[in-house]
Design a protein around this motif. Structure first.
Motif, PDB file in Angstrom:
ATOM      1  N   ILE A   1       0.863  -1.182   0.000  1.00 15.83           N
ATOM      2  CA  ILE A   1       0.000   0.000   0.000  1.00 15.83           C
ATOM      3  C   ILE A   1       0.895   1.226   0.000  1.00 15.83           C
ATOM      4  N   LEU A   2       0.813   2.011  -1.056  1.00 19.58           N
ATOM      5  CA  LEU A   2       1.605   3.234  -1.180  1.00 19.58           C
ATOM      6  C   LEU A   2       0.671   4.440  -1.199  1.00 19.58           C
ATOM      7  N   GLY A   3       1.011   5.443  -0.400  1.00 13.72           N
ATOM      8  CA  GLY A   3       0.223   6.662  -0.327  1.00 13.72           C
ATOM      9  C   GLY A   3       0.929   7.841  -0.954  1.00 13.72           C
ATOM     10  N   GLY A   4       0.250   8.971  -0.929  1.00 17.32           N
ATOM     11  CA  GLY A   4       0.777  10.165  -1.575  1.00 17.32           C
ATOM     12  C   GLY A   4       2.030  10.724  -0.940  1.00 17.32           C
ATOM     13  N   ASP A   5       2.324  10.304   0.293  1.00 20.13           N
ATOM     14  CA  ASP A   5       3.558  10.741   0.945  1.00 20.13           C
ATOM     15  C   ASP A   5       4.572   9.607   1.097  1.00 20.13           C
ATOM     16  N   SER A   6       4.344   8.480   0.420  1.00 21.93           N
ATOM     17  CA  SER A   6       5.266   7.342   0.519  1.00 21.93           C
ATOM     18  C   SER A   6       6.530   7.562  -0.299  1.00 21.93           C
ATOM     19  N   LEU A   7       6.412   8.309  -1.382  1.00 21.48           N
ATOM     20  CA  LEU A   7       7.508   8.569  -2.308  1.00 21.48           C
ATOM     21  C   LEU A   7       7.615  10.075  -2.540  1.00 21.48           C
TER      22      LEU A   7
END
Length: 218
Positions: free
Chosen positions: A133-139
């Motif tokens: 699960i990747l969010g808008g602040d993960s990268l």
């Protein structure tokens, strides 16, 4: 087997009621008037910073001024606990069960911040389907930049992937990532289906497993 990378808001869950509630809470706490659902929903899809800027601009404030940081912090904090307005679209669990039984690896790539995304996913009971699960602040980047989708596919370890989403941002993301796009038509898009780039469209999640099973790769 294929990797499936899903958007979250407007694709797996109808989060507009929760976002509407949280947005109005942070506005009214500072003396600004509440907004209607349609207005808040029009701000959804490009991440929490974009949402906050839209809220401030609508209130007549500088969207990048001194109010941005405290309002953003308040919104993200509320996102993690005020999850009651997040609901599954019909047929999502059954479709994900069928896809998992087919051997598909699945991930979520959303512009919602990662911790609020996890909270929403847990609230609706989908965490067992998504090891990634990747969010808008993960990268460092957000969709429509393809980095999040590429990272999700790499973590799933599959050579082939389909991207499933509902919006113009998702369609652009799929193009940028070089992935086939499966468009869920009942989400938050503003553009007519025929004018959005996509390889397949569905309005009912019961159709998704058959679409994936019968997918013809070049």
């Amino acid at each position: 087997m294929t990797a499936l990378i899903f958007d979250l808001d407007g694709t797996l869950i109808d989060s507009a009621p929760a976002i509407h509630t949280v947005s109005n809470a942070v506005l009214t706490a500072r003396g600004y008037p509440a907004l209607d659902m349609a207005t808040v929903r029009s701000f959804v899809g490009k991440g929490a910073p974009h949402l906050v800027r839209c809220l401030l601009q609508n209130a007549g404030e500088n969207p990048d001024g001194p109010l941005f940081d405290p309002l953003y912090a308040d919104l993200v904090t509320r996102y993690e606990t005020e999850v009651e307005g997040n609901t599954l679209y019909p047929g999502v669990v059954e479709a994900l069960d069928a896809l998992a039984a087919m051997g598909c690896a699945m991930a979520v790539a959303t512009n919602k911040p990662e911790r609020p995304a996890l909270a929403a996913i847990r609230h609706v009971g989908l965490e067992r389907f998504f090891p990634v699960i990747l969010g808008g602040d993960s990268l460092p980047t957000r969709k429509p930049d393809p980095g999040m989708v590429h990272a999700a596919q790499a973590r799933l370890g599959r050579d082939r992937a389909l991207y499933v989403g509902d919006s113009e941002v998702d369609a652009e993301t799929a193009v940028n990532a070089g992935l086939p796009f499966l468009l869920y038509t009942e989400g938050y898009r503003k553009t007519p289906v025929e004018k959005m780039p996509h390889q397949a469209a569905f309005s009912d999640f019961s159709r998704l497993p058959a679409l994936v099973k019968g997918w013809s790769w070049p």
